[in-house]
Scaffold this motif. Structure first.
Motif, mmCIF file in Angstrom:
data_model
loop_
_atom_site.group_PDB
_atom_site.id
_atom_site.type_symbol
_atom_site.label_atom_id
_atom_site.label_comp_id
_atom_site.label_asym_id
_atom_site.label_seq_id
_atom_site.Cartn_x
_atom_site.Cartn_y
_atom_site.Cartn_z
ATOM 1 N N LEU A 79 0.827 -1.207 0.000
ATOM 2 C CA LEU A 79 0.000 0.000 0.000
ATOM 3 C C LEU A 79 0.865 1.262 0.000
ATOM 4 O O LEU A 79 0.587 2.220 -0.720
ATOM 5 N N ARG A 80 1.900 1.274 0.825
ATOM 6 C CA ARG A 80 2.746 2.456 0.938
ATOM 7 C C ARG A 80 3.699 2.590 -0.250
ATOM 8 O O ARG A 80 4.032 3.700 -0.648
ATOM 9 N N ARG A 81 4.187 1.475 -0.759
ATOM 10 C CA ARG A 81 5.114 1.453 -1.889
ATOM 11 C C ARG A 81 6.329 2.349 -1.663
ATOM 12 O O ARG A 81 6.535 3.331 -2.382
ATOM 13 N N PRO A 82 7.148 2.056 -0.661
ATOM 14 C CA PRO A 82 8.352 2.866 -0.459
ATOM 15 C C PRO A 82 9.439 2.597 -1.489
ATOM 16 O O PRO A 82 10.423 3.333 -1.550
ATOM 17 N N PHE A 83 9.279 1.545 -2.278
ATOM 18 C CA PHE A 83 10.253 1.231 -3.325
ATOM 19 C C PHE A 83 9.544 0.479 -4.432
ATOM 20 O O PHE A 83 8.405 0.027 -4.274
ATOM 21 N N ALA A 84 10.224 0.368 -5.557
ATOM 22 C CA ALA A 84 9.682 -0.300 -6.737
ATOM 23 C C ALA A 84 10.707 -1.312 -7.242
ATOM 24 O O ALA A 84 11.894 -1.243 -6.881
ATOM 25 N N PRO A 85 10.297 -2.278 -8.043
ATOM 26 C CA PRO A 85 11.253 -3.251 -8.579
ATOM 27 C C PRO A 85 12.375 -2.563 -9.345
ATOM 28 O O PRO A 85 12.152 -1.631 -10.117
ATOM 29 N N GLY A 86 13.600 -3.039 -9.094
ATOM 30 C CA GLY A 86 14.766 -2.502 -9.767
ATOM 31 C C GLY A 86 15.445 -1.367 -9.045
ATOM 32 O O GLY A 86 16.547 -0.958 -9.434
ATOM 33 N N GLU A 87 14.833 -0.814 -7.988
ATOM 34 C CA GLU A 87 15.447 0.296 -7.283
ATOM 35 C C GLU A 87 16.555 -0.187 -6.356
ATOM 36 O O GLU A 87 16.517 -1.298 -5.826
ATOM 37 N N HIS A 88 17.534 0.674 -6.154
ATOM 38 C CA HIS A 88 18.728 0.366 -5.358
ATOM 39 C C HIS A 88 18.469 0.798 -3.916
ATOM 40 O O HIS A 88 18.252 1.987 -3.655
ATOM 41 N N LEU A 89 18.489 -0.162 -2.971
ATOM 42 C CA LEU A 89 18.158 0.116 -1.574
ATOM 43 C C LEU A 89 19.291 -0.307 -0.651
ATOM 44 O O LEU A 89 20.115 -1.156 -0.992
ATOM 45 N N ARG A 90 19.257 0.288 0.547
ATOM 46 C CA ARG A 90 20.085 -0.174 1.663
ATOM 47 C C ARG A 90 19.172 -0.300 2.871
ATOM 48 O O ARG A 90 18.570 0.681 3.330
ATOM 49 N N ILE A 91 19.039 -1.548 3.384
ATOM 50 C CA ILE A 91 18.135 -1.849 4.500
ATOM 51 C C ILE A 91 18.924 -2.585 5.571
ATOM 52 O O ILE A 91 19.429 -3.694 5.326
ATOM 53 N N GLU A 92 19.035 -1.980 6.748
ATOM 54 C CA GLU A 92 19.727 -2.618 7.870
ATOM 55 C C GLU A 92 21.130 -3.094 7.469
ATOM 56 O O GLU A 92 21.559 -4.189 7.860
ATOM 57 N N GLY A 93 21.827 -2.304 6.685
ATOM 58 C CA GLY A 93 23.171 -2.664 6.266
ATOM 59 C C GLY A 93 23.223 -3.559 5.044
ATOM 60 O O GLY A 93 24.313 -3.813 4.516
#
Length: 435
Positions: free
Chosen positions: A236-250
């Protein structure tokens, strides 16, 4: 009992007081000695016999109680024989207690331990159920038709229930609403079919146990439920989309898919990374792709005796000349720190990640700044100085080639190393992807 005694006494007195001509009219009957109590006992015995026979006939008509015998005496019904189940023994006592004239029940019925009796009872039970099932075949066919119709109507309504008609397009919510509509319609059809078959008690039991079952499953599968709810909220919130570059908890990588239980990523080394949705939902998510412009920086140390301004301007010009480095916002530099052996110069540059790879642009900028400072004779920190006399070979010192220093020949294009793996993960998880 007193009226019976009075009636018997009157009858006896009338017989004894009969006129003599009555005895002559009929042959004399054999004398039967007795008293009033004997006559009353005879009446009571016939009443108890009738009660015993009536109760025995009632028990014979009930399956499982055919082997129970009854004796009624003085208002007490004595039950004997053998049954298969404890429920049959209790049922026999209940029926006997309801018989008129029975004031108490002495239940001497025993449970049969013979295997043949139990086998015969099982066969009779199965046969009876099969007979009832065959008798209810028309109703069963209608009930199955109702369930099938409910399933088809649920699918038809589910295909037309779309959330994106109300606002934002969300494939996961569309699928969730479709499945919810299908299950609700199917449940209504099942309830109607059970009511048609007369299984209303089963319906009540199922609905009554649903709450208890939900609590038990909630405690047993707490983590699974938490990840599932977090997946719904993330979709529902969609904080990211497929293919996006993320850093989560290291953990760093590109998003492949968001499933009902985990967020699937591909690290920059090409590894498969699965993070629980609950962890992703509660963590700080750094999205490198959401804003296309991204800044890089690096530090170049110079000797304390060199000109800081000249070094900074030379390096800044070379950073600006690197392909992919943006003019707006443009590159910049600053003095990061001063130590006894050197001064640290920090350079900054911006790139558009849609067309330029950050790592490649940064690497090329470092190479260009180092080359520019070397060409200008600006040296790095010298903590220890060595004097080395080179032999005169008659050859000129090596000068960096123009090819080495030409920024036009560098490659700063977007890194596509893991694109194939990322696409493969997305194809494999296309059916479970919530975003």
């Amino acid at each position: 009992m007193e009226p019976l005694k009075i009636v018997a006494a009157l009858a006896l007195s009338l017989v004894m007081a009969a006129p003599p001509f009555a005895a002559a009219a009929a042959p004399p009957a054999p004398a039967t000695p007795g008293t009033v109590d004997d006559v009353v006992s005879t009446v009571e015995t016939s009443t108890e016999l009738a009660a015993s026979q009536s109760l025995a006939r009632r028990l014979q008509r009930i399956d499982g109680l055919e082997g129970v015998t009854v004796t009624v005496r003085d208002g007490v019904a004595r039950l004997e024989g053998q049954v298969i189940d404890v429920e049959d023994r209790v049922l026999a006592a209940q029926i006997a207690s309801q018989q008129p004239g029975v004031e108490a029940v002495e239940n001497q019925v025993e449970l049969s331990t013979r295997l043949s009796d139990r086998f015969d009872a099982a066969v009779r039970q199965v046969t009876g159920k099969l007979v009832r099932l065959l008798a209810a075949t028309p109703l069963l066919a209608v009930a199955l038709a109702i369930v099938g119709l409910a399933w088809w109507v649920g699918r038809w309504l589910g295909r037309r229930a779309r959330v994106n008609r109300l606002g934002e397009d969300n494939p996961y919510l569309d699928g969730l609403v479709r499945r919810l509509v299908q299950w609700i319609v199917l449940l209504i059809g099942v309830l109607i079919a059970l009511d048609l078959l007369g299984a209303t008690a089963l319906v009540g039991a199922v609905l009554g146990s649903a709450g208890v079952l939900g609590l038990v499953l909630g405690f047993a599968f707490k983590d699974i439920a938490e990840n599932y709810v977090a997946g719904v909220l993330l979709s529902l919130r969609r904080p990211f989309a497929p293919g996006e570059h993320l850093r989560i908890e290291g953990f760093e990588g590109k998003v492949a898919a968001l499933t009902s239980r985990a967020t699937i990523m591909v690290t920059m080394e090409g590894n498969h990374l699965s993070l629980p949705n609950a962890l992703v939902f509660k963590s700080v998510v750094l999205n490198f792709t959401r804003n296309p412009n991204r800044r890089f920086d690096f530090v170049i140390p110079i000797d304390t005796g060199e000109s800081v301004g000249d070094a900074g301007e030379l390096g800044l010009a070379r950073v600006a000349a690197v392909p992919g480095v943006l003019a707006d916002p443009g590159p910049s530099w600053q003095v990061r720190g001063y130590e006894g052996v050197g001064i640290d110069l920090q350079f900054f540059g911006w790139v558009d990640q849609r067309s330029t790879d950050l790592g490649r642009a940064r690497s090329e900028a470092i190479r260009q700044v180092k080359s520019a400072l070397a060409e200008a004779g600006i040296e790095g920190p010298r903590s220890v100085q060595f004097v080395h006399q080179l032999p005169d070979t008659g050859t000129a010192p090596r000068v960096p080639s123009s090819v080495e220093n030409d920024p036009a020949d560098c490659d700063t294009s977007v890194n596509r190393d893991i694109d194939a793996q990322l696409a493969a993960e997305q194809r494999a998880l296309s059916g479970d992807n919530l975003i």
